[in-house]
Design a protein around this motif. Structure first.
Motif, short mmCIF file in Angstrom:
data_model
loop_
_atom_site.label_atom_id
_atom_site.label_comp_id
_atom_site.label_asym_id
_atom_site.label_seq_id
_atom_site.Cartn_x
_atom_site.Cartn_y
_atom_site.Cartn_z
N VAL A 170 -18.05 7.48 2.14
CA VAL A 170 -17.58 8.47 1.17
C VAL A 170 -16.06 8.60 1.28
CG1 VAL A 170 -17.70 10.89 0.47
CG2 VAL A 170 -19.78 9.69 1.21
N LEU A 171 -15.57 8.68 2.51
CA LEU A 171 -14.13 8.78 2.70
C LEU A 171 -13.40 7.56 2.15
CD1 LEU A 171 -14.01 10.28 6.32
CD2 LEU A 171 -13.61 11.46 4.13
N PHE A 172 -14.01 6.39 2.27
CA PHE A 172 -13.42 5.16 1.75
C PHE A 172 -13.10 5.30 0.26
CE2 PHE A 172 -13.99 1.18 -0.55
CZ PHE A 172 -13.10 0.34 0.10
N PHE A 173 -14.04 5.85 -0.49
CA PHE A 173 -13.86 5.96 -1.93
C PHE A 173 -12.90 7.08 -2.33
CE2 PHE A 173 -17.99 3.68 -1.92
CZ PHE A 173 -17.50 2.52 -2.51
N LEU A 174 -12.44 7.85 -1.35
CA LEU A 174 -11.40 8.85 -1.59
C LEU A 174 -10.05 8.38 -1.05
CD1 LEU A 174 -13.44 12.03 -0.58
CD2 LEU A 174 -13.05 11.13 -2.89
N VAL A 175 -10.06 7.81 0.14
CA VAL A 175 -8.82 7.39 0.80
C VAL A 175 -8.18 6.19 0.13
CG1 VAL A 175 -7.89 6.40 2.95
CG2 VAL A 175 -9.40 8.39 3.03
N VAL A 176 -8.94 5.15 -0.14
CA VAL A 176 -8.35 3.92 -0.69
C VAL A 176 -7.74 4.16 -2.07
CG1 VAL A 176 -8.86 1.57 -1.44
CG2 VAL A 176 -9.70 2.38 0.77
N PRO A 177 -8.42 4.86 -2.99
CA PRO A 177 -7.74 5.14 -4.26
C PRO A 177 -6.49 6.01 -4.09
CG PRO A 177 -10.09 5.44 -4.49
CD PRO A 177 -9.82 5.25 -3.03
N LEU A 178 -6.54 6.99 -3.18
CA LEU A 178 -5.37 7.81 -2.93
C LEU A 178 -4.20 6.94 -2.48
CD1 LEU A 178 -3.78 10.43 -2.51
CD2 LEU A 178 -4.87 10.61 -0.26
N CYS A 179 -4.45 6.04 -1.55
CA CYS A 179 -3.40 5.15 -1.06
C CYS A 179 -2.87 4.25 -2.17
CB CYS A 179 -3.91 4.30 0.11
SG CYS A 179 -4.28 5.28 1.58
N ALA A 180 -3.76 3.76 -3.02
CA ALA A 180 -3.34 2.90 -4.13
C ALA A 180 -2.48 3.69 -5.11
CB ALA A 180 -4.56 2.33 -4.84
N ILE A 181 -2.87 4.92 -5.41
CA ILE A 181 -2.09 5.74 -6.34
C ILE A 181 -0.73 6.07 -5.74
CG2 ILE A 181 -1.98 8.02 -7.45
CD1 ILE A 181 -5.11 7.77 -7.70
N LEU A 182 -0.69 6.41 -4.46
CA LEU A 182 0.59 6.67 -3.80
C LEU A 182 1.49 5.44 -3.87
CD1 LEU A 182 -0.61 8.72 -0.72
CD2 LEU A 182 1.01 9.51 -2.45
N GLY A 183 0.93 4.27 -3.62
CA GLY A 183 1.71 3.03 -3.69
C GLY A 183 2.21 2.76 -5.09
N PHE A 184 1.35 2.92 -6.07
CA PHE A 184 1.73 2.70 -7.47
C PHE A 184 2.85 3.65 -7.88
CE2 PHE A 184 1.27 3.72 -11.97
CZ PHE A 184 1.39 2.45 -12.53
N GLU A 185 2.68 4.93 -7.56
CA GLU A 185 3.70 5.91 -7.94
C GLU A 185 5.00 5.69 -7.17
OE1 GLU A 185 3.76 7.98 -10.45
OE2 GLU A 185 1.76 7.37 -11.05
N ALA A 186 4.92 5.20 -5.96
CA ALA A 186 6.13 4.88 -5.20
C ALA A 186 6.91 3.77 -5.89
CB ALA A 186 5.77 4.48 -3.77
N VAL A 187 6.22 2.74 -6.34
CA VAL A 187 6.89 1.65 -7.05
C VAL A 187 7.50 2.17 -8.35
CG1 VAL A 187 6.51 -0.54 -8.28
CG2 VAL A 187 5.49 -0.17 -6.01
N ARG A 188 6.76 2.98 -9.08
CA ARG A 188 7.29 3.55 -10.33
C ARG A 188 8.53 4.40 -10.06
NH1 ARG A 188 3.29 5.96 -14.65
NH2 ARG A 188 4.80 7.60 -14.28
N THR A 189 8.50 5.18 -8.99
CA THR A 189 9.63 6.04 -8.65
C THR A 189 10.86 5.21 -8.31
OG1 THR A 189 8.14 7.78 -7.85
CG2 THR A 189 10.41 7.84 -7.05
N VAL A 190 10.69 4.21 -7.49
CA VAL A 190 11.81 3.36 -7.10
C VAL A 190 12.38 2.62 -8.31
CG1 VAL A 190 12.46 1.33 -5.74
CG2 VAL A 190 11.11 3.14 -4.70
N LEU A 191 11.54 2.07 -9.14
CA LEU A 191 12.01 1.36 -10.33
C LEU A 191 12.73 2.30 -11.29
CD1 LEU A 191 9.06 -1.10 -11.06
CD2 LEU A 191 11.28 -1.61 -10.00
N ALA A 192 12.24 3.51 -11.45
CA ALA A 192 12.89 4.48 -12.32
C ALA A 192 14.27 4.86 -11.81
CB ALA A 192 12.01 5.73 -12.47
#
Length: 103
Positions: free
Chosen positions: A78-100
């Motif tokens: 259950v934690l896997f399906f919460l943690v992994v998407p959270l980490c992916a979203i954080l990574g995606f938003e980090a890239v968007r922030t840096v590029l912006a």
């Protein structure tokens, strides 16, 4: 023992720093995050439950905490399906922030 939980903890450690350092804003929008993660997690948890019930999927008890939820899923799954998407979203938003910031 506890290998699954250790991997999830490692994922969180590698991604959570992005929030305060890059100010991605992911954790400041809990409703939006929940609306993104929870429906997908629910679908995959149902899929896991079906696979376990059909005998097509199992978990190694030696790698787990030993907390089993109804349907035969370990807590870590259950934690896997919460943690992994959270980490992916954080990574995606980090890239968007840096590029912006570079624009």
């Amino acid at each position: 023992m506890y290998a699954y939980l250790a991997v999830l903890g490692g994922c969180l450690l590698c991604a959570l720093w992005l929030e305060p350092v890059l100010k991605t804003g992911v954790l400041r929008q809990p409703r939006r995050l929940a609306a993104t993660v929870l429906p997908v997690a629910a679908v995959f948890l149902l899929w896991d439950l079906a696979a376990v019930a059909a005998g097509q999927w199992s978990f190694d008890p030696a790698q787990l905490l030993g907390v089993w939820l109804p349907g035969g899923l370990p807590l870590e799954e259950v934690l896997f399906f919460l943690v992994v998407p959270l980490c992916a979203i954080l990574g995606f938003e980090a890239v968007r922030t840096v590029l912006a910031r570079r624009r």
